[in-house]
Design a protein around this motif. Structure first.
Motif, short mmCIF file in Angstrom:
data_model
loop_
_atom_site.label_atom_id
_atom_site.label_comp_id
_atom_site.label_asym_id
_atom_site.label_seq_id
_atom_site.Cartn_x
_atom_site.Cartn_y
_atom_site.Cartn_z
N UNK A 49 -11.41 5.08 9.40
CA UNK A 49 -12.23 3.59 8.66
C UNK A 49 -11.78 3.93 6.70
N UNK A 50 -10.97 2.98 6.90
CA UNK A 50 -10.19 3.88 5.43
C UNK A 50 -11.20 1.74 4.09
N UNK A 51 -10.98 2.93 3.46
CA UNK A 51 -10.91 4.07 2.22
C UNK A 51 -12.02 5.48 2.47
N UNK A 52 -12.37 5.30 3.71
CA UNK A 52 -12.89 6.64 3.94
C UNK A 52 -12.22 7.71 4.30
N UNK A 53 -11.96 8.57 4.89
CA UNK A 53 -11.07 9.62 5.16
C UNK A 53 -9.86 9.23 5.61
N UNK A 54 -8.87 9.81 4.25
CA UNK A 54 -7.72 9.42 3.76
C UNK A 54 -6.90 10.81 4.72
N UNK A 55 -6.25 11.36 5.14
CA UNK A 55 -5.32 12.28 4.90
C UNK A 55 -5.43 12.46 6.35
N UNK A 56 -4.45 13.95 6.58
CA UNK A 56 -4.39 13.98 8.01
C UNK A 56 -5.06 14.59 8.31
N UNK A 57 -6.97 14.67 8.38
CA UNK A 57 -7.80 15.65 9.53
C UNK A 57 -8.91 14.62 9.29
N UNK A 58 -7.93 12.99 8.82
CA UNK A 58 -9.36 11.90 9.17
C UNK A 58 -10.38 12.24 10.33
N UNK A 59 -10.04 12.80 12.01
CA UNK A 59 -10.56 12.61 12.84
C UNK A 59 -12.28 13.68 12.71
N UNK A 115 -8.21 2.45 11.78
CA UNK A 115 -7.62 0.82 10.78
C UNK A 115 -6.05 0.92 10.65
N UNK A 116 -5.22 -0.49 11.07
CA UNK A 116 -4.02 -0.85 10.58
C UNK A 116 -3.94 -1.75 8.66
N UNK A 117 -3.20 -0.69 8.51
CA UNK A 117 -2.76 -1.34 7.23
C UNK A 117 -1.32 -0.96 6.88
N UNK A 118 -0.98 -1.98 5.69
CA UNK A 118 0.23 -2.35 5.41
C UNK A 118 0.65 -1.19 4.72
N UNK A 119 2.22 -0.74 4.76
CA UNK A 119 2.72 0.72 3.83
C UNK A 119 2.78 0.57 2.46
N UNK A 120 2.17 1.28 1.01
CA UNK A 120 2.41 0.48 0.25
C UNK A 120 3.60 1.88 -0.12
N UNK A 121 3.20 2.48 -1.73
CA UNK A 121 3.19 3.09 -2.62
C UNK A 121 2.90 4.54 -2.65
N UNK A 122 1.54 4.45 -2.09
CA UNK A 122 0.03 5.71 -2.34
C UNK A 122 0.21 5.06 -0.95
N UNK A 123 -0.25 6.80 -0.56
CA UNK A 123 -0.71 7.23 0.94
C UNK A 123 -2.68 6.28 1.86
N UNK A 124 -2.56 5.73 2.71
CA UNK A 124 -3.01 5.34 3.46
C UNK A 124 -4.19 4.57 2.42
N UNK A 125 -3.54 3.28 1.83
CA UNK A 125 -4.15 2.30 0.77
C UNK A 125 -3.60 1.29 0.78
N UNK A 126 -2.50 1.19 0.98
CA UNK A 126 -1.74 -0.85 1.08
C UNK A 126 -2.77 -1.24 1.85
#
Ligand code: 3YE
Length: 201
Positions: free
Chosen positions: A110-120, A134-145
């Motif tokens: 559940x973003x913004x908690x636990x971004x990154x490649x080891x979220x689970x 979380x399903x999100x739009x991609x912006x220039x930052x990672x796991x942030x849109x």
């Protein structure tokens, strides 16, 4: 019909789930192609077995060349939406700008908690009682849109990391196509960072 490209890096289980929903007609979209940054991944074999066009992006020649190759295929196939499904590359800000608000990602927390490649694993080890997808739009930052949709998954005392992973993946396979269905139908309206479903209030 909406044309989407699906980007993968591994097993392609979310790709398989999405392609299945296209095939059944529940998701009114066409999979133009499945692209991977790695050759020899299981997901590419699955895509071929489903008679989907596949390609390997030449990331071994650098991000600029790989993204240019992707751009060429996207225009060749008149792709409307780029759907990341376990794709493990950061898209450059230039690529994102060229496809602004046309790239979607699914992330297993559940973003913004636990971004990154080891979220689970991170959520499990942190000891939270509720995590999710979380399903999100991609912006220039990672796991942030901007967030399109989220679904929760409870972490029970008896859960192992493996059982939690299985529950998360099951929820991913359900939430992704449902969210894309609304997105492709043009039902989302943007209010700053807030993505609102038309007619929901
Ligand atoms: N790109 C943008 N925004 C996003 N890609 C993903 C989500 C997302 C996105 O929200 N702009 C691995 C983690 C990537 C990593 O850090 N890769 C680096 C180095 C790669 C290498 O050298 O092997 C990179 O630059 O790609 C999908 C999830 C991306 C996770």
């Amino acid at each position: 019909m909406t044309n989407m490209a699906i980007l993968i890096s591994g097993r392609g289980t979310n790709m398989e789930a999405l392609a299945g929903k296209c095939k059944s007609g529940e998701l009114n979209a066409n999979v133009a192609f499945v692209a991977s940054d790695k050759a020899d991944v299981l997901g590419l074999n699955k895509a071929k077995a489903m008679n989907l066009k596949t390609l390997v992006l030449p990331y071994d020649r650098g991000k600029v060349i790989a993204e240019a190759a992707l751009d060429e295929e996207l225009s060749k196939h008149s792709v409307d939406w780029i759907v990341l499904a376990g794709f493990m590359r950061i898209l450059s800000s230039q690529f994102v700008a060229r496809h602004s608000e046309r790239v979607v990602n699914i992330h297993p927390s559940l973003l913004p908690a636990f971004p990154g490649t080891q979220a689970i694993k991170d959520a499990y080890e942190y000891g939270v009682k509720v995590t999710g997808v979380t399903v999100h739009l991609v912006d220039e930052m990672v796991d942030h849109g901007p967030i399109l949709n989220q679904a929760e998954v409870r972490i029970l005392d008896e859960d192992s990391l493996e059982s939690l992973e299985a529950k998360i993946h099951e929820v991913e396979h359900d939430i992704y196509w449902r969210t894309l269905k609304d997105l492709f139908a043009g039902r989302y309206l943007r209010r700053g960072r807030r993505m609102i479903i038309e007619g929901s209030r």
